[in-house]
Design a protein around this motif. Sequence first.
Motif, PDB file in Angstrom:
ATOM      1  N   HIS A  69       0.828  -1.203   0.000  1.00 16.82           N
ATOM      2  CA  HIS A  69       0.000   0.000   0.000  1.00 16.82           C
ATOM      3  C   HIS A  69       0.869   1.263   0.000  1.00 16.82           C
ATOM      4  N   LEU A  70       1.911   1.274   0.802  1.00 20.98           N
ATOM      5  CA  LEU A  70       2.802   2.436   0.851  1.00 20.98           C
ATOM      6  C   LEU A  70       3.558   2.638  -0.454  1.00 20.98           C
ATOM      7  N   ILE A  71       3.984   1.556  -1.078  1.00 21.68           N
ATOM      8  CA  ILE A  71       4.678   1.653  -2.363  1.00 21.68           C
ATOM      9  C   ILE A  71       3.725   2.188  -3.435  1.00 21.68           C
ATOM     10  N   ILE A  72       2.494   1.676  -3.446  1.00 18.38           N
ATOM     11  CA  ILE A  72       1.503   2.147  -4.414  1.00 18.38           C
ATOM     12  C   ILE A  72       1.203   3.618  -4.194  1.00 18.38           C
ATOM     13  N   ALA A  73       1.108   4.045  -2.935  1.00 16.06           N
ATOM     14  CA  ALA A  73       0.833   5.460  -2.641  1.00 16.06           C
ATOM     15  C   ALA A  73       1.949   6.348  -3.179  1.00 16.06           C
ATOM     16  N   PHE A  74       3.196   5.929  -3.003  1.00 14.91           N
ATOM     17  CA  PHE A  74       4.324   6.702  -3.516  1.00 14.91           C
ATOM     18  C   PHE A  74       4.294   6.775  -5.042  1.00 14.91           C
ATOM     19  N   VAL A  75       4.031   5.650  -5.696  1.00 11.59           N
ATOM     20  CA  VAL A  75       3.969   5.616  -7.161  1.00 11.59           C
ATOM     21  C   VAL A  75       2.829   6.495  -7.666  1.00 11.59           C
ATOM     22  N   LEU A  76       1.695   6.474  -6.962  1.00 12.28           N
ATOM     23  CA  LEU A  76       0.560   7.296  -7.362  1.00 12.28           C
ATOM     24  C   LEU A  76       0.882   8.783  -7.270  1.00 12.28           C
ATOM     25  N   VAL A  77       1.571   9.184  -6.219  1.00 11.34           N
ATOM     26  CA  VAL A  77       1.965  10.590  -6.081  1.00 11.34           C
ATOM     27  C   VAL A  77       2.902  10.995  -7.214  1.00 11.34           C
ATOM     28  N   VAL A  78       3.865  10.138  -7.538  1.00 16.07           N
ATOM     29  CA  VAL A  78       4.810  10.442  -8.617  1.00 16.07           C
ATOM     30  C   VAL A  78       4.086  10.540  -9.954  1.00 16.07           C
ATOM     31  N   LEU A  79       3.159   9.615 -10.219  1.00 17.77           N
ATOM     32  CA  LEU A  79       2.424   9.654 -11.487  1.00 17.77           C
ATOM     33  C   LEU A  79       1.590  10.921 -11.619  1.00 17.77           C
ATOM     34  N   VAL A  80       0.944  11.344 -10.547  1.00 21.03           N
ATOM     35  CA  VAL A  80       0.125  12.546 -10.609  1.00 21.03           C
ATOM     36  C   VAL A  80       1.008  13.770 -10.828  1.00 21.03           C
ATOM     37  N   MET A  81       2.165  13.796 -10.186  1.00 23.20           N
ATOM     38  CA  MET A  81       3.061  14.942 -10.339  1.00 23.20           C
ATOM     39  C   MET A  81       3.675  15.018 -11.739  1.00 23.20           C
ATOM     40  N   LEU A  82       3.835  13.887 -12.411  1.00 31.27           N
ATOM     41  CA  LEU A  82       4.430  13.876 -13.749  1.00 31.27           C
ATOM     42  C   LEU A  82       3.452  14.302 -14.843  1.00 31.27           C
ATOM     43  N   LEU A 137      -2.644   8.431 -18.205  1.00 28.17           N
ATOM     44  CA  LEU A 137      -3.960   8.369 -17.580  1.00 28.17           C
ATOM     45  C   LEU A 137      -4.345   6.928 -17.263  1.00 28.17           C
ATOM     46  N   LYS A 138      -4.069   6.009 -18.187  1.00 32.47           N
ATOM     47  CA  LYS A 138      -4.393   4.598 -17.966  1.00 32.47           C
ATOM     48  C   LYS A 138      -3.568   4.020 -16.813  1.00 32.47           C
ATOM     49  N   VAL A 139      -2.294   4.354 -16.746  1.00 29.11           N
ATOM     50  CA  VAL A 139      -1.448   3.858 -15.670  1.00 29.11           C
ATOM     51  C   VAL A 139      -1.897   4.447 -14.325  1.00 29.11           C
ATOM     52  N   THR A 140      -2.267   5.729 -14.330  1.00 28.30           N
ATOM     53  CA  THR A 140      -2.727   6.369 -13.099  1.00 28.30           C
ATOM     54  C   THR A 140      -4.025   5.749 -12.611  1.00 28.30           C
ATOM     55  N   VAL A 141      -4.936   5.455 -13.511  1.00 26.79           N
ATOM     56  CA  VAL A 141      -6.202   4.820 -13.129  1.00 26.79           C
ATOM     57  C   VAL A 141      -5.941   3.429 -12.564  1.00 26.79           C
ATOM     58  N   LEU A 142      -5.026   2.690 -13.165  1.00 28.20           N
ATOM     59  CA  LEU A 142      -4.688   1.357 -12.668  1.00 28.20           C
ATOM     60  C   LEU A 142      -4.084   1.428 -11.265  1.00 28.20           C
ATOM     61  N   VAL A 143      -3.131   2.326 -11.067  1.00 25.11           N
ATOM     62  CA  VAL A 143      -2.479   2.451  -9.760  1.00 25.11           C
ATOM     63  C   VAL A 143      -3.467   2.964  -8.716  1.00 25.11           C
ATOM     64  N   ALA A 144      -4.343   3.890  -9.095  1.00 22.88           N
ATOM     65  CA  ALA A 144      -5.355   4.393  -8.157  1.00 22.88           C
ATOM     66  C   ALA A 144      -6.330   3.280  -7.769  1.00 22.88           C
ATOM     67  N   SER A 145      -6.682   2.429  -8.705  1.00 21.08           N
ATOM     68  CA  SER A 145      -7.563   1.298  -8.394  1.00 21.08           C
ATOM     69  C   SER A 145      -6.900   0.343  -7.417  1.00 21.08           C
ATOM     70  N   LEU A 146      -5.619   0.065  -7.642  1.00 28.38           N
ATOM     71  CA  LEU A 146      -4.882  -0.786  -6.705  1.00 28.38           C
ATOM     72  C   LEU A 146      -4.794  -0.145  -5.321  1.00 28.38           C
ATOM     73  N   PHE A 147      -4.647   1.183  -5.288  1.00 30.52           N
ATOM     74  CA  PHE A 147      -4.598   1.897  -4.017  1.00 30.52           C
ATOM     75  C   PHE A 147      -5.914   1.740  -3.253  1.00 30.52           C
ATOM     76  N   PHE A 148      -7.047   1.862  -3.956  1.00 29.44           N
ATOM     77  CA  PHE A 148      -8.341   1.699  -3.298  1.00 29.44           C
ATOM     78  C   PHE A 148      -8.548   0.271  -2.818  1.00 29.44           C
ATOM     79  N   VAL A 149      -8.114  -0.712  -3.601  1.00 25.41           N
ATOM     80  CA  VAL A 149      -8.268  -2.109  -3.196  1.00 25.41           C
ATOM     81  C   VAL A 149      -7.444  -2.390  -1.942  1.00 25.41           C
TER      82      VAL A 149
END
Length: 104
Positions: free
Chosen positions: A9-22, A53-65
């Motif tokens: 969960h923590l790794i996914i959160a970090f990746v999600l922040v990086v993807l949104v910032m990019l 956008l597709k990668v961000t949606v995938l990572v965000a879905s994993l974050f919610f799960v």
Amino acid sequence: MFQIILAIHLIIAFVLVVLVMLQQGKGADAGANFGGGSSQSVFGSSGGSSFMLKVTVLVASLFFVTSLTLAYLGAEQAKGYESVIKKIEQPVEPAKSNSPVVPE
């Protein structure tokens, strides 16, 4: 199990922040129409935004799960605990002794 999901969960959160910032903002596409140089990107003029956008949606879905899984596991773990206040409020029974009481 809880610690493994928490680490993921923590790794996914970090990746999600990086993807949104990019990602570029919506107003950044207007500059490409006037020769802003954005069309020379790796993914082409509009391919990068849809890929990101597709990668961000995938990572965000994993974050919610993982968030829901951690909430469920935490609730299940909390069922076994008893409040300290409830322990204090319970009446204390006198100790039973195995030795016979000898009347005087």
